[in-house]
Structure formats: structure tokens, C-alpha cells
Write an enzyme that holds these catalytic residues in place. Structure first.
Site, mmCIF file in Angstrom:
data_model
loop_
_atom_site.group_PDB
_atom_site.id
_atom_site.type_symbol
_atom_site.label_atom_id
_atom_site.label_comp_id
_atom_site.label_asym_id
_atom_site.label_seq_id
_atom_site.Cartn_x
_atom_site.Cartn_y
_atom_site.Cartn_z
ATOM 1 N N LYS A 111 9.218 38.450 -7.261
ATOM 2 C CA LYS A 111 8.783 39.496 -8.206
ATOM 3 C C LYS A 111 7.830 38.927 -9.254
ATOM 4 O O LYS A 111 6.899 39.599 -9.684
ATOM 5 C CB LYS A 111 9.998 40.129 -8.914
ATOM 6 C CG LYS A 111 10.849 40.979 -8.008
ATOM 7 C CD LYS A 111 10.160 42.279 -7.647
ATOM 8 C CE LYS A 111 11.028 43.095 -6.718
ATOM 9 N NZ LYS A 111 10.336 44.171 -6.057
ATOM 10 N N LYS A 194 7.283 44.350 9.574
ATOM 11 C CA LYS A 194 8.398 45.170 9.129
ATOM 12 C C LYS A 194 7.929 46.518 8.600
ATOM 13 O O LYS A 194 6.989 46.567 7.796
ATOM 14 C CB LYS A 194 9.138 44.399 8.015
ATOM 15 C CG LYS A 194 10.501 44.949 7.717
ATOM 16 C CD LYS A 194 11.222 44.123 6.675
ATOM 17 C CE LYS A 194 12.367 44.914 6.110
ATOM 18 N NZ LYS A 194 12.954 44.372 4.933
ATOM 19 N N LYS A 197 8.462 50.565 2.878
ATOM 20 C CA LYS A 197 7.856 51.499 1.944
ATOM 21 C C LYS A 197 6.752 50.828 1.125
ATOM 22 O O LYS A 197 5.723 51.422 0.836
ATOM 23 C CB LYS A 197 8.958 51.995 1.005
ATOM 24 C CG LYS A 197 8.460 53.027 0.062
ATOM 25 C CD LYS A 197 9.557 53.970 -0.339
ATOM 26 C CE LYS A 197 8.929 55.233 -0.819
ATOM 27 N NZ LYS A 197 9.368 56.404 -0.169
HETATM 28 P P1 AMP Z 1 15.018 48.819 1.403
HETATM 29 O O1 AMP Z 1 15.228 50.034 0.573
HETATM 30 O O2 AMP Z 1 13.594 48.620 1.845
HETATM 31 O O3 AMP Z 1 15.631 47.593 0.796
HETATM 32 O O4 AMP Z 1 15.835 49.057 2.744
HETATM 33 C C1 AMP Z 1 17.195 49.279 2.727
HETATM 34 C C2 AMP Z 1 17.829 48.705 3.959
HETATM 35 O O5 AMP Z 1 17.234 49.295 5.108
HETATM 36 C C3 AMP Z 1 17.620 47.201 4.127
HETATM 37 O O6 AMP Z 1 18.569 46.423 3.481
HETATM 38 C C4 AMP Z 1 17.728 47.053 5.632
HETATM 39 O O7 AMP Z 1 19.083 47.006 6.033
HETATM 40 C C5 AMP Z 1 17.138 48.333 6.152
HETATM 41 N N1 AMP Z 1 15.722 48.178 6.510
HETATM 42 C C6 AMP Z 1 14.628 48.374 5.734
HETATM 43 N N2 AMP Z 1 13.490 48.207 6.429
HETATM 44 C C7 AMP Z 1 13.849 47.885 7.693
HETATM 45 C C8 AMP Z 1 13.141 47.601 8.908
HETATM 46 N N3 AMP Z 1 11.813 47.632 8.963
HETATM 47 N N4 AMP Z 1 13.858 47.316 10.009
HETATM 48 C C9 AMP Z 1 15.206 47.305 9.978
HETATM 49 N N5 AMP Z 1 15.930 47.563 8.881
HETATM 50 C C10 AMP Z 1 15.287 47.859 7.749
#
Ligand code: AMP
Length: 331
Positions: A111, A194, A197
């Protein structure tokens, strides 16, 4: 029964990565564990969201949770900021969290690099807030992605430290929930490894995306100029399309395009058209439920109230006991 706790960031709609990496597993877990799932809106404050956006983002995440099959009768589904106990335990844990260990955290260092203009104390103490979320329910297991393993390690440190300082065996040491083969990583449409967002809107497909939007995103996905010799390795963008196809399409469709790639006759436009339709077929039932839920304010409000009540029951018990252990006494 194991107590499982997991949060998900409240940055709006959930994408296919969130579904396959997290929600789909939550849906399975709720059948055989005592689950607490929450929308982490306190955590989102580290990025200073505009007040006009905060509630809308929480609502989108909540609706997507429910549309994905989380059952508020089985799991406790709540909004983090509905539990004042979270803030209290966070404060208490911060008293025994040290600057050095917080500064060494990889995500904090990251960060500092990515948002040097906003290195606030909330970012520094992100691991203590996460620890509070987890140990507030005295969880045994936490379904975490690879990127969260260090945070979970810190949660164990804080839980053990509390036990040691006060000479108690109060907080269990939470371990990562092991999904084994089930943990699928969803790649991005922009050639990145990956779906995420933070990589911008064209990288990710959201459960709430309309068919038109999905078609537009998939058709714009990164590819290359095409194979020129049999057995040529695939570029990352093309590899990503095949990975998505493996999850979204039938085995016949996948092998048809794999064969076409091998033969150097593949037309990425055709592959994308097919993939887009298969994604739409997959997301259609989610989108329908999302639209239905979004319009049902009384139901959402009931779910949130019920979740907060159940979560607070567990949280209040812990806080009561923690205050006693620390030595707070009533006059
Ligand atoms: P985030 O809000 O981006 O931290 O995503 C929340 C959770 O979604 C993460 O801790 C992962 O378990 C899952 N996640 C997010 N992006 C991916 C991805 N591209 N492939 C698989 N799991 C994902």
C-alpha cells in the site's frame, strides 16, 4: 462444529473470481459449519470512499452474497459496522500490536507503494482489525486466499499473545480452511493473471453484468495475432480465455477450440463469441436473483437485522469475557 469466519470487501459487485474463489465455497461450508460471513465496510474506509457510495457498495455486496446462495437461515450474514464489538476488540488488540510487526506486513508495504498519498493508521492496523473480526467469534477456521495468509498468521500471533499476556487459554488459534482442489483462480480478461476489481472494469466480469456488458468485455479481451505453428505456446491473454472456457463451457467446446489452436485455424473472435454466451448462461440465474433482491428492500433489511442480532450475540459474549480477563470491573 467448527466456527468459520470470513469477510469480503465491500467494494460493490462481486466478480467471477470472488464467486469461484470465495462465495461458492462459503455456500458449501454453511452446510456443515457454524459460519459467520460479513461485509467488511470498516475495512473499506482505509481508501476513503465517498459517503454517497458507501451504502450502495455494501448493498451490492449483500445482494450478490444472497444471490450466490448464502443462506441467512444457515449462516450468520452481517455487516461489519453493525457490530460495535468489532471496534472495541480492535482497540483492545491494538494495545498489544507492535509498530514493527505491522510495518513489516507485506500488504502494508504494498500500500505504501501503491497509495503513497494515503498511508493512514487504518492501513497499518488492517491486520488487527482482521484479527478482531475473526477472534470476535472465537473462530477455528478462516477460508482465506493466498494473499491473506500473512494476515491470518498475524491473527494467530495476536490471539496467542492475548492468551499469554493474561495467562488464559481463551482464543483458539484459527487455521486456514483448506479447500484442496476446490480453490480455482480466475484470470483477468486483460491478460493479467487474476480477475480483480482493482485492475479496472474491463478486467472483470461481475455476476450482475448484463448480457450486453459481458459480450462487450469478452470481445475486448486481450489475445494475440494467433498461432503460426503447431504446438506454439499460448500467450497469457489466450491462456486466460482457455482457462475461462474450461470453467464456463462444455468439454466439447473446450476441446474444439484447443484443437483449432493446435491446427492454427483458430479464430479468436469465434472463441470469444462462444465464451461470452457460455458466461451469460452461467451468470443469468445470478443476475435474475440479483435484480429480484435489489428490489426487495424489506427482505434485505430483515436479513441484515437478523444477521446483526445473531452476530452480536456471539460478539457480546466474547467482549464480556475479554473485558473480565483484562481486568475491567464494574463499580
Ligand atoms: P477481494 O475482495 O478482491 O479481496 O476478493 C475477495 C476474495 O475473493 C479473495 O480473498 C479470494 O478468495 C477471492 N478472489 C478474488 N479474486 C479472485 C480470483 N481472480 N480468482 C479466485 N479467487 C478470487
Amino acid at each position: 462444529m467448527d466456527i468459520v469466519v470470513s469477510g469480503i470487501r465491500s467494494t460493490g459487485n462481486l466478480h467471477l473470481g470472488n464467486y469461484f474463489g470465495a462465495l461458492r465455497n462459503f455456500v458449501k461450508m454453511q452446510e456443515t459449519n457454524t459460519c459467520f460471513f460479513f461485509i467488511a465496510d470498516y475495512h473499506s474506509l482505509t481508501t476513503h470512499p465517498h459517503p454517497d457510495d458507501l451504502h450502495g457498495n455494501v448493498k451490492k455486496a449483500l445482494v450478490d452474497f444472497l444471490a450466490s446462495g448464502l443462506n441467512p437461515e444457515k449462516a450468520t450474514l452481517y455487516i461489519q459496522s453493525d457490530l460495535p464489538e468489532v471496534a472495541e476488540l480492535y482497540l483492545l488488540l491494538n494495545m498489544n500490536a507492535y509498530l514493527g510487526e505491522l510495518e513489516r506486513c507485506t500488504s502494508f508495504k504494498e500500500k505504501i507503494r501503491t497509495q503513497p498519498e494515503n498511508i493512514n493508521a487504518g492501513l497499518l492496523t488492517y491486520p488487527t482489525l482482521m484479527a478482531a473480526d475473526i477472534i470476535l467469534h472465537r473462530a477455528h477456521k478462516v477460508p482465506v486466499g493466498k494473499d491473506q495468509e500473512q494476515h491470518l498468521e498475524m491473527t494467530r500471533t495476536f490471539a496467542n499473545r492475548f492468551n499469554r499476556i493474561y495467562g488464559v487459554d481463551y482464543f483458539p488459534e484459527p487455521v486456514a480452511f483448506n479447500f484442496g482442489e476446490d480453490l480455482i483462480k480466475i484470470p483477468g480478461l486483460d491478460g493479467s493473471m487474476k480477475m480483480s476489481k482493482s485492475e479496472g472494469d474491463m478486467n472483470a466480469i461481475y455476476l450482475a453484468d448484463s448480457p450486453e456488458v459481458i459480450r462487450k468485455k469478452v470481445m475486448r479481451a486481450v489475445t494475440d495475432t494467433g498461432p503460426t505453428a503447431p504446438g506454439q505456446p499460448r500467450s497469457q491473454g489466450v491462456e486466460n480465455l482457455f482457462s475461462l472456457m474450461k470453467i464456463m463451457s462444455t468439454p466439447e467446446t473446450l476441446s474444439y477450440f484447443e484443437e483449432a489452436y493446435q491446427q492454427c485455424t483458430i479464430r479468436y473472435g469465434d472463441m470469444k463469441k462462444q465464451l461470452a454466451e457460455d458466461v451469460i448462461r452461467f451468470t443469468a440465474p445470478f443476475t435474475a436473483r440479483i435484480n429480484q433482491l435489489q428490489a426487495d428492500a424489506p427482505y434485505l433489511s430483515r436479513v441484515v437485522k437478523q444477521g446483526a442480532d445473531k452476530a452480536r450475540e456471539s460478539a457480546a459474549k466474547t467482549i464480556h469475557e475479554v473485558r473480565e480477563i483484562i481486568g475491567f470491573k464494574k463499580f
